[in-house]
Design an enzyme around this catalytic site. Structure first.
Site, mmCIF file in Angstrom:
data_model
loop_
_atom_site.group_PDB
_atom_site.id
_atom_site.type_symbol
_atom_site.label_atom_id
_atom_site.label_comp_id
_atom_site.label_asym_id
_atom_site.label_seq_id
_atom_site.Cartn_x
_atom_site.Cartn_y
_atom_site.Cartn_z
ATOM 1 N N HIS A 55 3.436 -4.573 -0.359
ATOM 2 C CA HIS A 55 3.954 -4.052 0.825
ATOM 3 C C HIS A 55 4.348 -2.621 1.573
ATOM 4 O O HIS A 55 5.157 -1.754 0.142
ATOM 5 C CB HIS A 55 5.327 -4.965 1.230
ATOM 6 C CG HIS A 55 4.969 -6.313 1.693
ATOM 7 N ND1 HIS A 55 5.956 -7.110 2.117
ATOM 8 C CD2 HIS A 55 3.949 -6.713 1.446
ATOM 9 C CE1 HIS A 55 4.780 -8.642 2.407
ATOM 10 N NE2 HIS A 55 3.435 -8.686 2.038
ATOM 11 N N GLU A 57 6.828 -1.193 2.772
ATOM 12 C CA GLU A 57 8.891 -1.031 2.653
ATOM 13 C C GLU A 57 8.981 -0.891 1.138
ATOM 14 O O GLU A 57 9.425 -0.597 0.517
ATOM 15 C CB GLU A 57 9.497 -2.038 3.016
ATOM 16 C CG GLU A 57 8.814 -2.150 4.509
ATOM 17 C CD GLU A 57 8.384 -2.760 5.039
ATOM 18 O OE1 GLU A 57 6.976 -3.314 4.425
ATOM 19 O OE2 GLU A 57 8.310 -4.122 5.902
ATOM 20 N N CYS A 85 9.325 -8.860 6.070
ATOM 21 C CA CYS A 85 9.240 -10.066 5.593
ATOM 22 C C CYS A 85 10.609 -10.110 4.826
ATOM 23 O O CYS A 85 11.810 -9.056 4.620
ATOM 24 C CB CYS A 85 8.273 -9.868 4.682
ATOM 25 S SG CYS A 85 7.862 -8.644 3.204
ATOM 26 N N CYS A 88 10.694 -8.051 1.484
ATOM 27 C CA CYS A 88 11.567 -6.516 1.515
ATOM 28 C C CYS A 88 12.318 -6.340 2.197
ATOM 29 O O CYS A 88 13.526 -5.618 1.708
ATOM 30 C CB CYS A 88 10.027 -5.435 2.689
ATOM 31 S SG CYS A 88 8.510 -5.764 2.151
#
Length: 154
Positions: A55, A57, A85, A88
């Protein structure tokens, strides 16, 4: 001199747009230090890297930790186009990022106020400040149009 939240979010939006062009879910992230220097910027790369943890992040946290030689990213601000999420936000808390600024809420996966609010969990030892809605319409439109096109077979 620190720029505005909108300035840094614009950089994250640029990353998200690149993700969309690469057929990745359009999420972009930027991590800045306390002086306003951009330490890392990236976008979702789950498909291209065949990595469920890739992701935006996570990628910027990894890059910044490598640059600094320290997994603790104290006094850093994370800008991300969509609410982080659970994975993260867990990484943000472990890294001790001071502030998370995001654009669009994510009611399906969000862990910074929508579905969950990890920043307010009394059982966790670090509570980053959360700022939401920065360039929210633009961030929301980017991700919604991406999925609309996917549904319509474009």
């Amino acid at each position: 001199m620190l720029e505005t939240h909108e300035h840094y979010m614009k950089l994250a939006i640029e990353e998200a747009a690149m993700a969309a062009r690469a057929e990745e879910v359009p999420v972009g992230a930027v991590l800045i230090d306390e002086s306003g220097n951009v330490l890392a910027r990236d976008r979702n790369r789950v498909i291209s890297l065949c990595d469920p943890t890739a992701h935006a992040e996570m990628l910027v946290l990894r890059k910044a930790a490598e640059i600094l030689g320290n997994y603790r990213l104290l006094n850093m601000v994370l800008y991300v186009t969509v609410e982080p999420c659970v994975m993260c936000m867990g990484a943000v808390i472990h890294a001790r990022v001071s502030t998370v600024v995001f654009g669009a809420m994510d009611p399906r996966w969000g862990a910074a106020g929508s579905l969950y609010n990890f920043a307010e969990n009394a059982g966790l030892n670090h509570k980053p400040e959360i700022i939401s809605g920065i360039s929210g319409d633009e961030c929301r439109n980017l991700i919604q149009s991406f999925f609309r096109e996917k549904r319509n077979g474009a």
